[in-house]
Design a protein around this motif. Structure first.
Motif, PDB file in Angstrom:
ATOM      1  N   ARG A   1       0.856  -1.180   0.000  1.00 27.46           N
ATOM      2  CA  ARG A   1       0.000   0.000   0.000  1.00 27.46           C
ATOM      3  C   ARG A   1       0.894   1.232   0.000  1.00 27.46           C
ATOM      4  NH1 ARG A   1      -5.423  -0.402  -0.868  1.00 27.46           N
ATOM      5  NH2 ARG A   1      -5.807   1.316   0.579  1.00 27.46           N
ATOM      6  N   ASP A   2       1.008   1.886  -1.134  1.00 35.36           N
ATOM      7  CA  ASP A   2       1.888   3.044  -1.231  1.00 35.36           C
ATOM      8  C   ASP A   2       1.519   3.823  -2.490  1.00 35.36           C
ATOM      9  OD1 ASP A   2       3.941   4.838  -0.680  1.00 35.36           O
ATOM     10  OD2 ASP A   2       5.406   3.268  -0.265  1.00 35.36           O
ATOM     11  N   ARG A   3       2.125   4.998  -2.652  1.00 36.88           N
ATOM     12  CA  ARG A   3       1.903   5.824  -3.828  1.00 36.88           C
ATOM     13  C   ARG A   3       3.047   5.640  -4.819  1.00 36.88           C
ATOM     14  NH1 ARG A   3       2.752  10.615  -2.954  1.00 36.88           N
ATOM     15  NH2 ARG A   3       3.621  10.494  -0.862  1.00 36.88           N
ATOM     16  N   MET A   4       2.705   5.613  -6.097  1.00 30.65           N
ATOM     17  CA  MET A   4       3.724   5.431  -7.119  1.00 30.65           C
ATOM     18  C   MET A   4       4.776   6.541  -7.069  1.00 30.65           C
ATOM     19  SD  MET A   4       5.054   3.674  -9.516  1.00 30.65           S
ATOM     20  CE  MET A   4       4.048   2.548 -10.475  1.00 30.65           C
ATOM     21  N   GLN A   5       4.347   7.796  -6.818  1.00 27.93           N
ATOM     22  CA  GLN A   5       5.304   8.899  -6.771  1.00 27.93           C
ATOM     23  C   GLN A   5       6.339   8.687  -5.669  1.00 27.93           C
ATOM     24  OE1 GLN A   5       2.066   9.138  -6.943  1.00 27.93           O
ATOM     25  NE2 GLN A   5       1.522  10.474  -8.672  1.00 27.93           N
ATOM     26  N   ARG A   6       5.894   8.208  -4.528  1.00 29.22           N
ATOM     27  CA  ARG A   6       6.816   7.968  -3.430  1.00 29.22           C
ATOM     28  C   ARG A   6       7.766   6.810  -3.764  1.00 29.22           C
ATOM     29  NH1 ARG A   6       8.005   7.778   2.072  1.00 29.22           N
ATOM     30  NH2 ARG A   6       8.311   5.678   2.871  1.00 29.22           N
ATOM     31  N   MET A   7       7.228   5.742  -4.331  1.00 27.10           N
ATOM     32  CA  MET A   7       8.063   4.602  -4.676  1.00 27.10           C
ATOM     33  C   MET A   7       9.090   5.001  -5.740  1.00 27.10           C
ATOM     34  SD  MET A   7       8.702   1.479  -3.882  1.00 27.10           S
ATOM     35  CE  MET A   7       7.234   1.078  -2.915  1.00 27.10           C
ATOM     36  N   GLU A   8       8.674   5.808  -6.691  1.00 29.69           N
ATOM     37  CA  GLU A   8       9.606   6.261  -7.727  1.00 29.69           C
ATOM     38  C   GLU A   8      10.744   7.066  -7.105  1.00 29.69           C
ATOM     39  OE1 GLU A   8       9.545   8.579 -12.052  1.00 29.69           O
ATOM     40  OE2 GLU A   8       7.846   8.767 -10.676  1.00 29.69           O
ATOM     41  N   SER A   9      10.426   7.928  -6.134  1.00 28.30           N
ATOM     42  CA  SER A   9      11.475   8.727  -5.496  1.00 28.30           C
ATOM     43  C   SER A   9      12.455   7.850  -4.729  1.00 28.30           C
ATOM     44  CB  SER A   9      10.844   9.772  -4.558  1.00 28.30           C
ATOM     45  OG  SER A   9      10.256   9.162  -3.421  1.00 28.30           O
ATOM     46  N   LEU A  10      11.974   6.726  -4.177  1.00 29.84           N
ATOM     47  CA  LEU A  10      12.856   5.813  -3.445  1.00 29.84           C
ATOM     48  C   LEU A  10      13.739   4.986  -4.379  1.00 29.84           C
ATOM     49  CD1 LEU A  10      10.441   4.372  -0.711  1.00 29.84           C
ATOM     50  CD2 LEU A  10      12.317   5.981  -0.355  1.00 29.84           C
ATOM     51  N   LEU A  11      13.204   4.615  -5.543  1.00 31.14           N
ATOM     52  CA  LEU A  11      13.873   3.631  -6.386  1.00 31.14           C
ATOM     53  C   LEU A  11      14.675   4.219  -7.542  1.00 31.14           C
ATOM     54  CD1 LEU A  11      11.155   0.817  -6.606  1.00 31.14           C
ATOM     55  CD2 LEU A  11      13.121   0.970  -5.065  1.00 31.14           C
ATOM     56  N   THR A  12      14.455   5.481  -7.854  1.00 32.18           N
ATOM     57  CA  THR A  12      15.171   6.079  -8.988  1.00 32.18           C
ATOM     58  C   THR A  12      16.684   5.963  -8.829  1.00 32.18           C
ATOM     59  OG1 THR A  12      13.387   7.631  -9.482  1.00 32.18           O
ATOM     60  CG2 THR A  12      15.581   8.217 -10.261  1.00 32.18           C
TER      61      THR A  12
END
Length: 241
Positions: free
Chosen positions: A172-183
């Motif tokens: 359960r998370d937001r794509m924008q947040r996950m993108e900021s973590l994984l970029t």
């Protein structure tokens, strides 16, 4: 001279005295050397700066400075000190791994789970760096997932699916947040609802409907938005050089 790696030097931090005693005793029985214990985040930070242990094993909810703030401060004041959280607050798991902690062990602590965390610390030290990882929950359990195991991330409403070569984990998370973590770990956005780790890509091909598709090591095919093709080509070319 530092203690040998098979005897980890540990600072234990928890504001519950009985928890400190029990954890320190368990760690000692497992061959670790507890150099100091602390009941506040500030005291734990000072102890880590003073002793430079291999790892600080800390609760998250503590006076003066919570565990998340402690982990951030240690990256500056004593970056060689690994952090493991031992806590009864699973809701902080995602934030914990954003702070690059080595592991997140739920209370009550099981010896086998603690031993696994210590093994992660040893491997991290041997590798000379902290391997990025995420934590995912499933049926009340918490699982540590190495970022390098994730091939792609798929958004489905309020749920993200973290796809490895063998299975998918719901988060359960937001794509924008996950993108900021994984970029920073080689992931790129390939269309509105998908991130792909470039290191998992086998080929970029043109599909049956003339749209571009990434073929991953697992054989999965992920569509690429037209306005992302140039960036994907550039990213793959950079990896090849």
């Amino acid at each position: 001279m530092n203690a040998p790696l098979d005897q980890l030097r540990v600072v234990v931090a928890d504001d519950e005295p009985l928890a400190v005693q029990a954890l320190s005793r368990e760690l000692t029985n497992m061959g670790c050397h507890v150099v100091e214990s602390a009941s506040t985040g500030d005291a734990a930070l000072a102890a880590c700066v003073r002793h430079r242990p291999h790892v600080c094993i800390a609760d998250i909810a503590m006076p003066d400075r919570d565990g998340l703030s402690l982990a951030r401060a240690l990256r500056v004041a004593a970056p060689s000190v690994r952090v493991v959280f031992v806590t009864a607050h699973p809701q902080y798991a995602v934030d914990a791994f954003a702070e690059e902690v080595v592991d997140f062990v739920p209370k009550p602590v099981r010896r086998a789970r603690l031993a696994d965390a210590l093994g992660r610390v040893r491997r991290s030290i041997a590798a000379g760096e902290d391997e990025p990882r995420l934590i995912v929950g499933e049926r009340g359990a918490l699982h540590v997932l190495a970022v390098r195991e994730i091939e792609w991330v798929q958004a489905d409403g309020a749920t993200l699916w973290l796809h490895t070569a063998h299975r998918a984990w719901a988060q359960r998370d937001r794509m924008q947040r996950m993108e900021s973590l994984l970029t920073a770990h080689g992931f790129v956005r390939v269309h509105r609802s998908a991130l792909v780790r470039l290191g998992a890509v086998v080929s970029l091909v043109v599909g049956e409907e003339r749209e571009h598709v990434l073929v991953l090591r697992s054989g999965v095919r992920v569509r690429v938005a037209r306005d992302r093709v140039a960036d994907i080509r550039a990213g793959l070319a950079t990896m090849a050089n």
